[in-house]
Design a protein around this motif. Structure first.
Motif, PDB file in Angstrom:
ATOM      1  N   ASN A  68       0.709  -1.111  -0.614  1.00 57.80           N
ATOM      2  CA  ASN A  68      -0.141  -0.170   0.768  1.00 57.80           C
ATOM      3  C   ASN A  68       1.117   1.743  -0.533  1.00 57.80           C
ATOM      4  O   ASN A  68       1.375   1.701   1.179  1.00 57.80           O
ATOM      5  N   SER A  91      -0.215   3.761  -1.650  1.00 53.62           N
ATOM      6  CA  SER A  91      -0.970   5.230  -1.589  1.00 53.62           C
ATOM      7  C   SER A  91      -0.373   6.618  -1.035  1.00 53.62           C
ATOM      8  O   SER A  91      -0.344   6.952  -0.163  1.00 53.62           O
ATOM      9  N   ASN A 141       0.059  -5.644  -8.607  1.00 52.36           N
ATOM     10  CA  ASN A 141      -0.832  -5.189  -7.073  1.00 52.36           C
ATOM     11  C   ASN A 141      -0.470  -4.116  -5.799  1.00 52.36           C
ATOM     12  O   ASN A 141      -0.898  -4.799  -5.197  1.00 52.36           O
ATOM     13  N   ASN A 200      -0.882  -0.456  -4.508  1.00 52.57           N
ATOM     14  CA  ASN A 200      -2.006   0.627  -4.015  1.00 52.57           C
ATOM     15  C   ASN A 200      -1.356   1.517  -4.657  1.00 52.57           C
ATOM     16  O   ASN A 200       0.126   2.164  -3.260  1.00 52.57           O
ATOM     17  N   SER A 218      -2.652   4.545  -6.063  1.00 57.53           N
ATOM     18  CA  SER A 218      -3.410   5.467  -6.030  1.00 57.53           C
ATOM     19  C   SER A 218      -2.951   6.894  -5.406  1.00 57.53           C
ATOM     20  O   SER A 218      -2.527   7.037  -3.762  1.00 57.53           O
ATOM     21  N   ASP A 232      -1.444  -5.158 -12.739  1.00 56.46           N
ATOM     22  CA  ASP A 232      -2.755  -5.296 -11.754  1.00 56.46           C
ATOM     23  C   ASP A 232      -2.399  -3.822 -10.679  1.00 56.46           C
ATOM     24  O   ASP A 232      -2.883  -4.207  -9.604  1.00 56.46           O
ATOM     25  N   ASN A 251      -2.815  -0.419  -9.064  1.00 55.32           N
ATOM     26  CA  ASN A 251      -4.027   0.566  -8.815  1.00 55.32           C
ATOM     27  C   ASN A 251      -3.422   2.053  -9.173  1.00 55.32           C
ATOM     28  O   ASN A 251      -2.533   2.216  -7.956  1.00 55.32           O
ATOM     29  N   THR A 279      -4.510   5.025  -9.857  1.00 56.33           N
ATOM     30  CA  THR A 279      -5.681   5.755  -9.971  1.00 56.33           C
ATOM     31  C   THR A 279      -5.155   7.326  -9.260  1.00 56.33           C
ATOM     32  O   THR A 279      -4.757   7.002  -8.270  1.00 56.33           O
TER      33      THR A 279
END
Length: 67
Positions: free
Chosen positions: A15, A17, A33, A35, A37, A53, A55, A57
């Motif tokens: 993670n 983000s 995989n 994150n 974002s 895959d 993220n 965003t």
């Protein structure tokens, strides 16, 4: 974590983000995989780097080198 050499690091499923990776070297890094974002990857050198895959965003790649 900006301007660091993170080459050959494995960030699978991490993670990250909102992380600031501006100007980092990401040669053969693996973000499968992960994150990312809202992450800032402006001016990164991402050569042979995997974002499968992930993220991405609202992630920023301004003037990034992606090969």
């Amino acid at each position: 974590m900006s301007k660091l050499d993170l080459s050959v690091f494995f960030f699978r499923g991490s993670n990250l983000s909102g992380v600031n990776l501006n100007g980092a070297r990401l040669f053969r890094a693996d973000f499968t995989n992960a994150n990312l974002s809202g992450a800032s990857l402006d001016r990164v050198m991402a050569l042979e780097t995997g974002f499968f895959d992930a993220n991405l965003t609202s992630a920023s790649f301004i003037k990034a080198t992606l090969l």
